[in-house]
Write a protein that holds these residues in place. Structure first.
Motif, PDB file in Angstrom:
ATOM      1  N   VAL A  69       0.856  -1.186   0.000  1.00  0.00           N
ATOM      2  CA  VAL A  69       0.000   0.000   0.000  1.00  0.00           C
ATOM      3  C   VAL A  69       0.888   1.231   0.000  1.00  0.00           C
ATOM      4  O   VAL A  69       2.050   1.186   0.411  1.00  0.00           O
ATOM      5  N   ARG A  70       0.330   2.326  -0.470  1.00  0.00           N
ATOM      6  CA  ARG A  70       0.994   3.631  -0.432  1.00  0.00           C
ATOM      7  C   ARG A  70       0.074   4.578   0.318  1.00  0.00           C
ATOM      8  O   ARG A  70      -1.109   4.726  -0.047  1.00  0.00           O
ATOM      9  N   ILE A  71       0.597   5.238   1.355  1.00  0.00           N
ATOM     10  CA  ILE A  71      -0.227   6.060   2.230  1.00  0.00           C
ATOM     11  C   ILE A  71       0.121   7.535   2.013  1.00  0.00           C
ATOM     12  O   ILE A  71       1.284   7.940   2.164  1.00  0.00           O
ATOM     13  N   TYR A  72      -0.891   8.312   1.645  1.00  0.00           N
ATOM     14  CA  TYR A  72      -0.740   9.741   1.385  1.00  0.00           C
ATOM     15  C   TYR A  72      -1.287  10.519   2.573  1.00  0.00           C
ATOM     16  O   TYR A  72      -2.459  10.413   2.914  1.00  0.00           O
ATOM     17  N   GLU A  73      -0.420  11.301   3.199  1.00  0.00           N
ATOM     18  CA  GLU A  73      -0.836  12.136   4.316  1.00  0.00           C
ATOM     19  C   GLU A  73      -0.793  13.591   3.868  1.00  0.00           C
ATOM     20  O   GLU A  73       0.275  14.128   3.562  1.00  0.00           O
ATOM     21  N   PRO A  74      -1.949  14.262   3.813  1.00  0.00           N
ATOM     22  CA  PRO A  74      -1.978  15.663   3.375  1.00  0.00           C
ATOM     23  C   PRO A  74      -1.462  16.575   4.475  1.00  0.00           C
ATOM     24  O   PRO A  74      -1.061  16.128   5.544  1.00  0.00           O
ATOM     25  N   ASP A  77      -4.229  18.718   9.702  1.00  0.00           N
ATOM     26  CA  ASP A  77      -4.054  18.038  10.976  1.00  0.00           C
ATOM     27  C   ASP A  77      -5.212  17.078  11.219  1.00  0.00           C
ATOM     28  O   ASP A  77      -6.320  17.264  10.718  1.00  0.00           O
ATOM     29  N   GLY A  78      -4.956  16.062  12.016  1.00  0.00           N
ATOM     30  CA  GLY A  78      -5.981  15.065  12.313  1.00  0.00           C
ATOM     31  C   GLY A  78      -6.860  15.500  13.469  1.00  0.00           C
ATOM     32  O   GLY A  78      -6.659  16.561  14.045  1.00  0.00           O
ATOM     33  N   PRO A  79      -7.828  14.640  13.799  1.00  0.00           N
ATOM     34  CA  PRO A  79      -8.097  13.371  13.118  1.00  0.00           C
ATOM     35  C   PRO A  79      -8.781  13.585  11.768  1.00  0.00           C
ATOM     36  O   PRO A  79      -9.773  14.303  11.682  1.00  0.00           O
ATOM     37  N   ARG A  80      -8.216  12.966  10.759  1.00  0.00           N
ATOM     38  CA  ARG A  80      -8.695  13.142   9.383  1.00  0.00           C
ATOM     39  C   ARG A  80      -9.569  11.967   8.959  1.00  0.00           C
ATOM     40  O   ARG A  80      -9.482  10.880   9.522  1.00  0.00           O
ATOM     41  N   PRO A  81     -10.369  12.169   7.905  1.00  0.00           N
ATOM     42  CA  PRO A  81     -10.990  11.002   7.269  1.00  0.00           C
ATOM     43  C   PRO A  81      -9.898  10.091   6.703  1.00  0.00           C
ATOM     44  O   PRO A  81      -8.788  10.533   6.399  1.00  0.00           O
ATOM     45  N   LEU A  82     -10.215   8.821   6.567  1.00  0.00           N
ATOM     46  CA  LEU A  82      -9.281   7.840   6.023  1.00  0.00           C
ATOM     47  C   LEU A  82      -9.954   7.145   4.841  1.00  0.00           C
ATOM     48  O   LEU A  82     -11.064   6.625   4.975  1.00  0.00           O
ATOM     49  N   VAL A  83      -9.298   7.174   3.688  1.00  0.00           N
ATOM     50  CA  VAL A  83      -9.859   6.627   2.461  1.00  0.00           C
ATOM     51  C   VAL A  83      -9.004   5.459   1.985  1.00  0.00           C
ATOM     52  O   VAL A  83      -7.801   5.617   1.755  1.00  0.00           O
ATOM     53  N   VAL A  84      -9.611   4.287   1.859  1.00  0.00           N
ATOM     54  CA  VAL A  84      -8.955   3.148   1.220  1.00  0.00           C
ATOM     55  C   VAL A  84      -9.299   3.225  -0.264  1.00  0.00           C
ATOM     56  O   VAL A  84     -10.472   3.117  -0.637  1.00  0.00           O
ATOM     57  N   PHE A  85      -8.279   3.432  -1.090  1.00  0.00           N
ATOM     58  CA  PHE A  85      -8.506   3.657  -2.523  1.00  0.00           C
ATOM     59  C   PHE A  85      -8.049   2.453  -3.327  1.00  0.00           C
ATOM     60  O   PHE A  85      -6.915   1.984  -3.200  1.00  0.00           O
ATOM     61  N   LEU A 106      -7.024  13.788  -4.433  1.00  0.00           N
ATOM     62  CA  LEU A 106      -8.123  13.472  -3.533  1.00  0.00           C
ATOM     63  C   LEU A 106      -7.737  13.791  -2.088  1.00  0.00           C
ATOM     64  O   LEU A 106      -8.540  14.345  -1.333  1.00  0.00           O
ATOM     65  N   ALA A 107      -6.513  13.460  -1.710  1.00  0.00           N
ATOM     66  CA  ALA A 107      -6.058  13.753  -0.349  1.00  0.00           C
ATOM     67  C   ALA A 107      -5.965  15.259  -0.112  1.00  0.00           C
ATOM     68  O   ALA A 107      -6.411  15.766   0.923  1.00  0.00           O
ATOM     69  N   ALA A 108      -5.399  15.974  -1.076  1.00  0.00           N
ATOM     70  CA  ALA A 108      -5.215  17.416  -0.903  1.00  0.00           C
ATOM     71  C   ALA A 108      -6.553  18.148  -0.827  1.00  0.00           C
ATOM     72  O   ALA A 108      -6.726  19.060  -0.017  1.00  0.00           O
ATOM     73  N   LEU A 109      -7.501  17.758  -1.669  1.00  0.00           N
ATOM     74  CA  LEU A 109      -8.785  18.459  -1.714  1.00  0.00           C
ATOM     75  C   LEU A 109      -9.676  18.135  -0.518  1.00  0.00           C
ATOM     76  O   LEU A 109     -10.438  18.985  -0.059  1.00  0.00           O
ATOM     77  N   SER A 110      -9.597  16.902  -0.026  1.00  0.00           N
ATOM     78  CA  SER A 110     -10.495  16.469   1.048  1.00  0.00           C
ATOM     79  C   SER A 110      -9.879  16.604   2.433  1.00  0.00           C
ATOM     80  O   SER A 110     -10.612  16.604   3.434  1.00  0.00           O
ATOM     81  N   GLY A 111      -8.548  16.679   2.508  1.00  0.00           N
ATOM     82  CA  GLY A 111      -7.885  16.660   3.801  1.00  0.00           C
ATOM     83  C   GLY A 111      -7.803  15.280   4.404  1.00  0.00           C
ATOM     84  O   GLY A 111      -7.403  15.117   5.566  1.00  0.00           O
ATOM     85  N   LEU A 148      -2.631   6.308  12.157  1.00  0.00           N
ATOM     86  CA  LEU A 148      -2.417   7.097  10.952  1.00  0.00           C
ATOM     87  C   LEU A 148      -2.892   8.543  11.093  1.00  0.00           C
ATOM     88  O   LEU A 148      -2.878   9.305  10.132  1.00  0.00           O
ATOM     89  N   GLY A 149      -3.323   8.912  12.303  1.00  0.00           N
ATOM     90  CA  GLY A 149      -3.789  10.269  12.538  1.00  0.00           C
ATOM     91  C   GLY A 149      -5.192  10.521  12.028  1.00  0.00           C
ATOM     92  O   GLY A 149      -5.563  11.675  11.766  1.00  0.00           O
ATOM     93  N   CYS A 150      -5.981   9.449  11.892  1.00  0.00           N
ATOM     94  CA  CYS A 150      -7.311   9.554  11.286  1.00  0.00           C
ATOM     95  C   CYS A 150      -8.412   9.186  12.278  1.00  0.00           C
ATOM     96  O   CYS A 150      -8.169   8.554  13.311  1.00  0.00           O
ATOM     97  N   ASP A 151      -9.614   9.587  11.935  1.00  0.00           N
ATOM     98  CA  ASP A 151     -10.801   9.304  12.736  1.00  0.00           C
ATOM     99  C   ASP A 151     -11.307   7.911  12.376  1.00  0.00           C
ATOM    100  O   ASP A 151     -11.726   7.676  11.234  1.00  0.00           O
ATOM    101  N   PRO A 152     -11.295   6.946  13.299  1.00  0.00           N
ATOM    102  CA  PRO A 152     -11.738   5.588  12.972  1.00  0.00           C
ATOM    103  C   PRO A 152     -13.206   5.508  12.589  1.00  0.00           C
ATOM    104  O   PRO A 152     -13.639   4.493  12.005  1.00  0.00           O
ATOM    105  N   HIS A 153     -13.981   6.540  12.899  1.00  0.00           N
ATOM    106  CA  HIS A 153     -15.397   6.546  12.525  1.00  0.00           C
ATOM    107  C   HIS A 153     -15.617   7.117  11.132  1.00  0.00           C
ATOM    108  O   HIS A 153     -16.761   7.174  10.663  1.00  0.00           O
ATOM    109  N   ARG A 154     -14.542   7.542  10.468  1.00  0.00           N
ATOM    110  CA  ARG A 154     -14.685   8.152   9.145  1.00  0.00           C
ATOM    111  C   ARG A 154     -13.801   7.419   8.137  1.00  0.00           C
ATOM    112  O   ARG A 154     -12.959   8.008   7.468  1.00  0.00           O
TER     113      ARG A 154
END
Length: 316
Positions: A69-74, A77-85, A106-111, A148-154
């Motif tokens: 996998v490749r993980i893009y971190e914009p 600041d977190g907690p951010r949404p997390l997208v499996v692409f 997608l990461a830059a526009l959505s955060g 990963l600095g993300c919100d597990p509910h998102r």
């Protein structure tokens, strides 16, 4: 083409240039390596900076080998949404590099942080290998969201074309798995959903719009292999859609897959699932890869990012 071309002039120019270097199975036999080379032609340097881009390998007890996998971190600041692409390419083509630009945008526009999945490809690994890899990474992402600095509910699943097929399949499998990841939403970008290729669009846009109906039939053949179950591989034919997470189904109007995307969105709505359709006229399958050149791609990506930003989490 006829006097009335449904593509915009810019889209037509790009479509013809891409088609000229991308073989069509309607013209003769194809092999996967030839198409893979064509799909990777012209890859450039990353255009959208990220705070960090890291590579990892995800293991799971039911997998034969770890999934890269490749993980893009914009920069947000977190907690951010997390997208499996899940990338497109008919389950045969493309990889982390071909979709690097799309994931960055997608990461830059959505955060959101984006986890791009290098799932096993057909025909070497037919169905359900890619689907198993996608689900394993979704489960891993859910378990490691806070790390990963993300919100597990998102946690969202997303994908274009055949990757949209995998994203929809992950959402369905998670819904039926008591120990599955909680998916907040599914972002389906001109997804492959139904092996039957029904509706008017496979005829209306059979050829002349880059992604042809013959391409799609060939991809299905590679993915299913010998004895693969086409119904099981078609999320659009799942008998029960109740309780699935919200969806944004983003479609190109001049695409053989348009009508199956519309049909799935209608089924989701009838099942009580919040489902939005974003249909873009004048563009063809794969147009999101032309962000920065096609204005429709820029508008569509902005809408996708806004949807990820405003869709509530699973705890809401």
């Amino acid at each position: 083409m006829t006097a009335h071309d449904p593509l915009t002039p810019q889209a037509r120019t790009l479509c013809d240039a891409m088609s000229a270097t991308f073989p069509d199975p309607a013209d003769g036999p194809l092999d996967a390596d030839t198409l893979r080379a064509a799909a990777r032609a012209g890859l450039g340097k990353p255009a959208v900076p990220m705070r960090s881009v890291t590579e990892r390998r995800v293991s799971a007890p039911d997998l034969d080998a770890p999934v890269p996998v490749r993980i893009y971190e914009p920069g947000s600041d977190g907690p951010r949404p997390l997208v499996v692409f899940l990338h497109g390419g008919g389950w045969v083509l493309c990889d982390l590099d071909t979709h690097d630009g799309l994931c960055r945008r997608l990461a830059a526009l959505s955060g959101a942080s984006v986890v791009s999945v290098d799932y096993r490809r057909a025909p070497e690994h037919p169905f359900p290998a890619a689907s198993h890899d996608a689900y394993a990474v979704a489960r891993w992402a859910a378990a490691h969201a806070r790390e990963l600095g993300c919100d597990p509910h998102r946690l969202f699943v997303a994908g274009d074309s055949s990757g949209g097929n995998l994203a929809a399949a992950v959402a369905q499998r998670a819904q039926g798995d008591p120990e599955g990841p909680a998916i907040a939403g599914q972002l389906l970008l001109y997804p492959v959903l139904d092996h039957r290729l029904g509706g008017e669009s496979p005829v209306a846009f059979e050829r002349g719009f880059f992604h042809t109906t013959a391409h799609m039939r060939w991809y299905w053949e590679q993915y299913l292999g010998v004895g693969g179950d086409p119904v099981a591989a078609s999320p659009g034919l799942a008998p029960d859609l109740d309780g699935l997470p919200p969806a944004l189904v983003l479609l190109a109007d001049c695409d053989p897959l348009r009508d199956e995307g519309l049909a799935y969105a209608r089924r989701l709505t009838r099942a009580g699932v919040p489902a939005e359709v974003a249909l873009y006229p004048g563009v063809f399958h794969g147009f999101l890869g032309a962000a920065g050149f096609l204005p429709e791609a820029d508008v569509a990506l902005a809408r996708a990012a806004a949807w990820l930003t405003r869709t509530p989490g699973t705890g809401a």
